[in-house]
Design a protein around this motif. Sequence first.
Motif, short mmCIF file in Angstrom:
data_model
loop_
_atom_site.label_atom_id
_atom_site.label_comp_id
_atom_site.label_asym_id
_atom_site.label_seq_id
_atom_site.Cartn_x
_atom_site.Cartn_y
_atom_site.Cartn_z
N ILE A 1 21.08 23.93 12.27
CA ILE A 1 20.13 23.91 13.38
C ILE A 1 18.69 24.03 12.89
O ILE A 1 17.78 23.34 13.37
N LEU A 2 18.47 24.91 11.92
CA LEU A 2 17.10 25.27 11.53
C LEU A 2 16.27 24.11 10.99
O LEU A 2 15.12 23.91 11.42
N PRO A 3 16.77 23.30 10.05
CA PRO A 3 15.93 22.18 9.57
C PRO A 3 15.59 21.17 10.67
O PRO A 3 14.50 20.58 10.64
N ASN B 1 1.59 27.64 14.30
CA ASN B 1 1.08 27.92 12.97
C ASN B 1 2.21 28.03 11.96
O ASN B 1 2.38 29.04 11.27
N LEU B 2 3.01 26.96 11.88
CA LEU B 2 4.20 26.94 11.03
C LEU B 2 3.82 26.87 9.55
O LEU B 2 3.12 25.94 9.13
N LYS B 3 4.31 27.82 8.80
CA LYS B 3 4.01 27.88 7.36
C LYS B 3 5.22 27.57 6.48
O LYS B 3 5.06 27.27 5.29
N GLY B 4 6.42 27.64 7.07
CA GLY B 4 7.59 27.34 6.26
C GLY B 4 8.87 27.82 6.91
O GLY B 4 8.91 28.11 8.11
N TYR B 5 9.93 27.91 6.10
CA TYR B 5 11.22 28.32 6.64
C TYR B 5 12.04 29.04 5.59
O TYR B 5 11.79 28.94 4.40
N ILE B 6 13.03 29.80 6.09
CA ILE B 6 13.86 30.68 5.27
C ILE B 6 15.31 30.47 5.67
O ILE B 6 15.65 30.53 6.86
N LEU B 7 16.17 30.22 4.69
CA LEU B 7 17.59 30.00 4.97
C LEU B 7 18.45 30.81 4.02
O LEU B 7 18.26 30.75 2.79
N GLY B 8 19.40 31.54 4.57
CA GLY B 8 20.31 32.33 3.76
C GLY B 8 21.74 31.85 3.87
O GLY B 8 22.23 31.58 4.96
N ASN B 9 22.41 31.71 2.72
CA ASN B 9 23.81 31.27 2.67
C ASN B 9 24.04 30.11 3.64
O ASN B 9 24.96 30.12 4.47
#
Length: 425
Positions: free
Chosen positions: A135-137, A157-165
């Motif tokens: 979903i996130l990307p 003000n989107l600076k990036g994203y974080i994904l775990g496992n």
Amino acid sequence: MESVQLFYWFVESERNPEEDPLLLWLTGGPGCSGFSGLVFEVGPLMFDYAKSRGSGTLPTLKLNPFSWTKVASMIFIDAPVGTGFSYATNPESYGVTDTLAAAHNYQFLRKWLLSNPKFQKNPLYIAGDSYSGIILPILVKTISDGNEIEGGGKRMNLKGYILGNPVTDLSVDKNWRIPFYHKLALISDQFYQATKTNCKGQYINVDSSNAACFQNLQLVSECVRNIFTAQILEPNCFDAATKEAKAFGWDPSNLTHHNQLNLLLPNAFHHTPTWCRSYNYVFSYIWANDGEVQTALHVRKGIKMEWNRCNRSLSYTYDVTSTVPYHKYLINKDYKVLIYSGDHDAVIPYLGTMTWIKSLNLSLKRDWLPWYVGGQVGGYTLQYTQGNYNLVYATVKGGGHTAPEYRPEESLAMISRWLAGFLSN
């Protein structure tokens, strides 16, 4: 979109909410409540099990010393619709797909920022774990595209994203489980080499005429049958959680855990007298289904049935099999990215995650090196770049699916340093 009502939990940063980043947290599943992420992974509260067990009263909460709200404000969302306390005003709106779930999240975030304008200037990161890797990307691309056509006041003000496992490409994620079993000494060199040869390195969607491959996979399955794949060092004891649930008077069929995503090989769950992490989840059912709790949370009356930590009965269509193309699109943007894996997670092995990251063909800026917590190795990092796109990949030593639940102190150190810009330095 108005027919979809997404419930959320918002916690301001404990440090400096006016300047600290804002994280929208997507819990996996699909169908796992944001409350699960809040109390079992990265949020500011956790159950006090010693005071709650056997007391006959409502479970007690206490502060989590390793909450990510130490360094960021966080929105924990119950999504997709039908998850947690989220609901729809008509039956048709409960039918959700991967792309539609991302669209709902996008509309929610737009409305939330308009309703909370003081956070519009804070650095925004979209974060999540497990199935949120699908979903996130999609959501990040939607925000990115929207920013290019919106005026200044409506831009996020989107600076990036974080994904775990993260679930990313099921064919890649699942195919690397057998090499992972071999590296972690769960299957022998002989079993692994025979399986690799007979299956030609492909362990899913096997040709039905390949009897040798199927025989090898059966042997591998026998070796890992009683392994808890979410964290291979912990006991495999789902029935123990079921017994605990019955003691509280709860339907054990509702008790689900992160091992549900084991899509390749079946696990057999046997009773064991040892401690089980699955016990912990029972308290969330008791707490969240209490009438006074729901009133305090402003849950609308008459719109929810029993709360589930993870709703496995969603009307859900999986319409995205890989989000690698979305990552490839985003590498042309000015984003800061953190991907992390618990290195003892056999559900989404780090080997598969590293494989799809390499497929992005980014430039390797910093090779495999350790990072430390309290003088001990907390994990290892790689750093990739392309233009203004910067991706840090980190392992969390001893982490499972997902890493913060098993290694909370290390995970807080990881996110704190990454946000500050020196995890990879």
